[in-house]
Design a protein around this motif. Structure first.
Motif, mmCIF file in Angstrom:
data_model
loop_
_atom_site.group_PDB
_atom_site.id
_atom_site.type_symbol
_atom_site.label_atom_id
_atom_site.label_comp_id
_atom_site.label_asym_id
_atom_site.label_seq_id
_atom_site.Cartn_x
_atom_site.Cartn_y
_atom_site.Cartn_z
ATOM 1 N N SER A 2 -43.279 -65.179 -30.696
ATOM 2 C CA SER A 2 -44.409 -64.649 -31.474
ATOM 3 C C SER A 2 -44.629 -65.464 -32.749
ATOM 4 O O SER A 2 -43.806 -66.289 -33.131
ATOM 5 C CB SER A 2 -44.153 -63.186 -31.824
ATOM 6 N N ASP A 3 -45.759 -65.201 -33.378
ATOM 7 C CA ASP A 3 -46.117 -65.944 -34.586
ATOM 8 C C ASP A 3 -45.107 -65.739 -35.704
ATOM 9 O O ASP A 3 -44.740 -66.684 -36.401
ATOM 10 C CB ASP A 3 -47.507 -65.534 -35.069
ATOM 11 N N TRP A 4 -44.645 -64.491 -35.912
ATOM 12 C CA TRP A 4 -43.716 -64.242 -37.008
ATOM 13 C C TRP A 4 -42.378 -64.931 -36.750
ATOM 14 O O TRP A 4 -41.718 -65.378 -37.689
ATOM 15 C CB TRP A 4 -43.529 -62.755 -37.280
ATOM 16 N N GLU A 5 -41.973 -65.050 -35.487
ATOM 17 C CA GLU A 5 -40.735 -65.760 -35.167
ATOM 18 C C GLU A 5 -40.871 -67.250 -35.479
ATOM 19 O O GLU A 5 -39.949 -67.862 -36.019
ATOM 20 C CB GLU A 5 -40.366 -65.569 -33.699
ATOM 21 N N LYS A 6 -42.021 -67.812 -35.162
ATOM 22 C CA LYS A 6 -42.270 -69.222 -35.456
ATOM 23 C C LYS A 6 -42.294 -69.461 -36.967
ATOM 24 O O LYS A 6 -41.734 -70.446 -37.463
ATOM 25 C CB LYS A 6 -43.582 -69.672 -34.821
ATOM 26 N N LYS A 7 -42.925 -68.550 -37.706
ATOM 27 C CA LYS A 7 -42.975 -68.683 -39.155
ATOM 28 C C LYS A 7 -41.575 -68.551 -39.757
ATOM 29 O O LYS A 7 -41.199 -69.289 -40.663
ATOM 30 C CB LYS A 7 -43.899 -67.626 -39.755
ATOM 31 N N PHE A 8 -40.807 -67.605 -39.246
ATOM 32 C CA PHE A 8 -39.440 -67.390 -39.725
ATOM 33 C C PHE A 8 -38.580 -68.627 -39.452
ATOM 34 O O PHE A 8 -37.830 -69.075 -40.319
ATOM 35 C CB PHE A 8 -38.840 -66.153 -39.040
ATOM 36 N N GLU A 9 -38.696 -69.183 -38.263
ATOM 37 C CA GLU A 9 -37.932 -70.374 -37.893
ATOM 38 C C GLU A 9 -38.328 -71.571 -38.761
ATOM 39 O O GLU A 9 -37.468 -72.318 -39.237
ATOM 40 C CB GLU A 9 -38.152 -70.708 -36.417
ATOM 41 N N ALA A 10 -39.610 -71.734 -39.015
ATOM 42 C CA ALA A 10 -40.085 -72.836 -39.860
ATOM 43 C C ALA A 10 -39.578 -72.669 -41.289
ATOM 44 O O ALA A 10 -39.155 -73.644 -41.926
ATOM 45 C CB ALA A 10 -41.607 -72.894 -39.838
ATOM 46 N N GLU A 11 -39.596 -71.454 -41.783
ATOM 47 C CA GLU A 11 -39.096 -71.184 -43.138
ATOM 48 C C GLU A 11 -37.598 -71.464 -43.222
ATOM 49 O O GLU A 11 -37.117 -72.058 -44.182
ATOM 50 C CB GLU A 11 -39.397 -69.736 -43.532
ATOM 51 N N ALA A 12 -36.850 -71.055 -42.214
ATOM 52 C CA ALA A 12 -35.405 -71.290 -42.194
ATOM 53 C C ALA A 12 -35.100 -72.786 -42.163
ATOM 54 O O ALA A 12 -34.205 -73.267 -42.874
ATOM 55 C CB ALA A 12 -34.768 -70.591 -40.994
ATOM 56 N N LYS A 13 -35.839 -73.533 -41.371
ATOM 57 C CA LYS A 13 -35.637 -74.982 -41.305
ATOM 58 C C LYS A 13 -35.942 -75.626 -42.651
ATOM 59 O O LYS A 13 -35.254 -76.535 -43.088
ATOM 60 C CB LYS A 13 -36.502 -75.590 -40.204
ATOM 61 N N GLY A 14 -36.987 -75.139 -43.328
ATOM 62 C CA GLY A 14 -37.336 -75.660 -44.646
ATOM 63 C C GLY A 14 -36.256 -75.379 -45.671
ATOM 64 O O GLY A 14 -35.898 -76.248 -46.472
ATOM 65 N N LEU A 15 -35.710 -74.177 -45.632
ATOM 66 C CA LEU A 15 -34.645 -73.830 -46.562
ATOM 67 C C LEU A 15 -33.384 -74.648 -46.302
ATOM 68 O O LEU A 15 -32.715 -75.089 -47.238
ATOM 69 C CB LEU A 15 -34.328 -72.333 -46.469
ATOM 70 N N LEU A 16 -33.069 -74.867 -45.043
ATOM 71 C CA LEU A 16 -31.910 -75.693 -44.706
ATOM 72 C C LEU A 16 -32.105 -77.127 -45.181
ATOM 73 O O LEU A 16 -31.183 -77.753 -45.706
ATOM 74 C CB LEU A 16 -31.645 -75.664 -43.199
ATOM 75 N N ALA A 17 -33.297 -77.652 -45.027
ATOM 76 C CA ALA A 17 -33.576 -79.012 -45.484
ATOM 77 C C ALA A 17 -33.442 -79.110 -47.001
ATOM 78 O O ALA A 17 -32.870 -80.085 -47.518
ATOM 79 C CB ALA A 17 -34.976 -79.425 -45.047
ATOM 80 N N GLU A 18 -33.920 -78.111 -47.732
ATOM 81 C CA GLU A 18 -33.782 -78.104 -49.185
ATOM 82 C C GLU A 18 -32.323 -78.033 -49.602
ATOM 83 O O GLU A 18 -31.891 -78.733 -50.522
ATOM 84 C CB GLU A 18 -34.540 -76.922 -49.781
ATOM 85 N N ALA A 19 -31.548 -77.195 -48.928
ATOM 86 C CA ALA A 19 -30.127 -77.061 -49.256
ATOM 87 C C ALA A 19 -29.384 -78.372 -48.981
ATOM 88 O O ALA A 19 -28.550 -78.797 -49.785
ATOM 89 C CB ALA A 19 -29.506 -75.920 -48.447
ATOM 90 N N GLU A 20 -29.676 -79.015 -47.883
ATOM 91 C CA GLU A 20 -29.034 -80.290 -47.568
ATOM 92 C C GLU A 20 -29.392 -81.351 -48.602
ATOM 93 O O GLU A 20 -28.551 -82.155 -49.002
ATOM 94 C CB GLU A 20 -29.425 -80.746 -46.174
ATOM 95 N N GLU A 21 -30.643 -81.342 -49.065
ATOM 96 C CA GLU A 21 -31.071 -82.302 -50.082
ATOM 97 C C GLU A 21 -30.323 -82.067 -51.388
ATOM 98 O O GLU A 21 -29.852 -83.010 -52.027
ATOM 99 C CB GLU A 21 -32.575 -82.184 -50.306
#
Length: 52
Positions: A2-21
């Protein structure tokens, strides 16, 4: 998926990328180890008294 799952997954990936940076940036910074033993031979101890 669903759309909310895709948005949640995209947000999680963004947060992980920020943390790694941030971790990459912090790896190059000298830090103070709060668990390290004080080394009296280091010469940085301001509590040493000087007698004349």
């Amino acid at each position: 998926m669903s759309d909310w799952e895709k948005k949640f997954e995209a947000e999680a990936k963004g947060l992980l990328a920020e943390a790694e940076e941030e971790l990459t940036v912090l790896e190059g910074v000298d830090t103070i180890d709060p668990f390290a033993e004080d080394d009296p031979s280091a010469g940085d101890d301001d509590t040493t008294s000087t007698s004349d």
